[in-house]
Design an enzyme around this catalytic site. Structure first.
Site, PDB file in Angstrom:
ATOM      1  N   ASP A   1      74.637  74.510  16.841  1.00 40.64           N
ATOM      2  CA  ASP A   1      75.560  75.103  15.848  1.00 40.64           C
ATOM      3  C   ASP A   1      74.969  76.405  15.412  1.00 40.64           C
ATOM      4  OD1 ASP A   1      77.561  75.311  13.980  1.00 40.64           O
ATOM      5  OD2 ASP A   1      76.928  73.747  12.775  1.00 40.64           O
TER       6      ASP A   1
ATOM      7  N   GLU B   1      61.547  71.283   3.610  1.00 38.18           N
ATOM      8  CA  GLU B   1      60.685  72.451   3.353  1.00 38.18           C
ATOM      9  C   GLU B   1      61.713  73.742   2.761  1.00 38.18           C
ATOM     10  OE1 GLU B   1      58.582  73.656   6.731  1.00 38.18           O
ATOM     11  OE2 GLU B   1      57.823  75.346   5.850  1.00 38.18           O
TER      12      GLU B   1
HETATM   13  P1  ADP Z   1      75.605  73.195   5.023  1.00 40.40           P
HETATM   14  O1  ADP Z   1      75.166  71.851   5.768  1.00 40.40           O
HETATM   15  O2  ADP Z   1      76.338  73.049   3.919  1.00 40.40           O
HETATM   16  O3  ADP Z   1      76.359  74.098   6.088  1.00 40.40           O
HETATM   17  P2  ADP Z   1      73.001  74.654   5.167  1.00 40.40           P
HETATM   18  O4  ADP Z   1      72.056  73.902   5.897  1.00 40.40           O
HETATM   19  O5  ADP Z   1      73.791  75.674   6.123  1.00 40.40           O
HETATM   20  O6  ADP Z   1      74.281  73.833   4.509  1.00 40.40           O
HETATM   21  O7  ADP Z   1      72.522  75.466   4.005  1.00 40.40           O
HETATM   22  C1  ADP Z   1      73.264  76.104   3.225  1.00 40.40           C
HETATM   23  C2  ADP Z   1      72.283  77.692   3.006  1.00 40.40           C
HETATM   24  O8  ADP Z   1      71.238  77.265   2.582  1.00 40.40           O
HETATM   25  C3  ADP Z   1      72.015  78.441   4.257  1.00 40.40           C
HETATM   26  O9  ADP Z   1      72.971  79.352   4.502  1.00 40.40           O
HETATM   27  C4  ADP Z   1      70.754  79.100   3.833  1.00 40.40           C
HETATM   28  O10 ADP Z   1      71.071  80.291   3.338  1.00 40.40           O
HETATM   29  C5  ADP Z   1      70.075  78.131   3.159  1.00 40.40           C
HETATM   30  N1  ADP Z   1      69.033  77.221   3.612  1.00 40.40           N
HETATM   31  C6  ADP Z   1      69.271  76.163   4.691  1.00 40.40           C
HETATM   32  N2  ADP Z   1      68.063  75.566   4.693  1.00 40.40           N
HETATM   33  C7  ADP Z   1      67.157  76.233   4.041  1.00 40.40           C
HETATM   34  C8  ADP Z   1      65.683  75.804   3.818  1.00 40.40           C
HETATM   35  N3  ADP Z   1      65.209  74.990   4.467  1.00 40.40           N
HETATM   36  N4  ADP Z   1      65.176  76.562   2.919  1.00 40.40           N
HETATM   37  C9  ADP Z   1      65.741  77.700   2.195  1.00 40.40           C
HETATM   38  N5  ADP Z   1      67.005  77.835   2.468  1.00 40.40           N
HETATM   39  C10 ADP Z   1      67.693  77.088   3.136  1.00 40.40           C
END
Ligand code: ADP
Length: 288
Positions: free
Chosen positions: A197, A94
């Site tokens: 985390d 989502e």
């Molecule tokens: P990684 O696994 O590379 O660390 P993340 O899961 O932390 O990546 O996601 C990278 C960035 O994307 C986050 O810092 C956030 O700003 C954005 N993000 C993560 N999940 C969502 C989501 N479900 N919806 C919108 N933006 C998201």
């Protein structure tokens, strides 16, 4: 920007076509994009050219476990995980739209995290191993936190760091001295379900002002390790901590134990990114 084979497989998994793509920055491990599907829905897609479906399916399980705890945290729903023929893993979830925090957002976040930490198990660990960043995280059940912290958290990361010469052999001796003191340092508490985390890059406030958390490395641990990590890179707002403690007070002396817990994320960062993190590990562990 999305590899063609990922695009194709995502479309197949969702039985919908991708109409628009917008890149998303900020992730430290994976590549990511906001995608709009032909039915108008927006999703968050991340993929990794060197990690297959396994890492993302563990992330899916983690997000589902956090969601099933039914706290006031906003947790993204997972729509699909998979791997292309060339081994590129992906996860579609989502898309949560970032909003402005409301005056009570930080305190509601603190209360919600305390609610999550009220979910207990009898032992430390989890039914399955998972990942912290892209590194394996073992969750073998342990009856006590000291053994779990040494065997499942510090030792594997310390070995990786010394094998790769990011840390020298002398650091092992410092850790050995610290291990002897751990039974006096850590409090006795039940294992709590933790995000695993939780730093400022793994949450934001959604459009309703609720804290959305993602990218977890869940397990049942001593909840203080989660709070210690929130302090590591600048800390969360003070209302967050006040509200947390109003629901689930910490035992006295937490601020003195904080650095010991943070040896785990600092070792992980040493292994993932090198740089000055190893120096921080050494300066903490030398004190024992
Ligand atoms: P990684 O696994 O590379 O660390 P993340 O899961 O932390 O990546 O996601 C990278 C960035 O994307 C986050 O810092 C956030 O700003 C954005 N993000 C993560 N999940 C969502 C989501 N479900 N919806 C919108 N933006 C998201």
């Amino acid at each position: 920007m999305i590899p063609d084979e990922v695009r194709q497989q995502v479309q197949q998994s969702l039985s919908k076509n991708i109409k628009a793509v917008q890149s998303v920055s900020g992730g430290s491990i994976n590549e990511a994009a906001k995608i709009r599907l032909d039915d108008g829905q927006s999703c968050f897609l991340k993929w990794n050219r060197t990690a297959g479906a396994e890492m993302f399916s563990k992330e899916e399980q983690g997000l589902k476990l956090l969601k099933s705890a039914g706290t006031g945290l906003s947790i993204p729903i997972v729509f699909a995980t998979g791997e292309t023929k060339a081994g590129i893993g992906f996860l579609v979830q989502e898309f949560i739209t970032r909003g402005q925090p409301k005056p009570d957002s930080a305190s509601t976040f603190g209360e919600a995290l305390a609610e999550l930490h009220r979910h207990h198990k009898k032992q430390f660990g989890l039914e399955y191993d998972n990942y912290i960043g892209r590194l394996p995280q073992a969750n073998t059940w342990h009856k006590n936190w000291v053994d779990f912290f040494i065997d499942a958290r510090i030792q594997p990361q310390l070995k990786m760091a010394t094998d790769s010469k990011k840390l020298g052999e002398e650091t092992i001796a410092h850790f050995e001295s610290l291990y002897k003191l751990l039974p006096e340092i850590f409090p006795e508490e039940l294992p709590s379900l933790i995000h695993g985390d939780l730093w400022s890059g793994n949450y934001f406030y959604d459009e309703t002002g609720k804290a959305a958390v993602y990218d977890p490395a869940v397990y049942y641990g001593l909840r203080e390790i989660e709070l210690a990590f929130t302090h590591l890179f600048g800390g969360f707002p003070s209302e967050f901590y006040r509200a947390y403690e109003s629901v689930y007070p910490l035992q006295t002396g937490f601020s003195k134990r904080k650095d010991v817990y943070n040896l785990y994320p600092l070792l992980v960062h040493t292994n993932l990114f090198g740089g000055s993190y190893g120096q921080q590990v050494k300066s903490i562990v030398k004190r024992f």
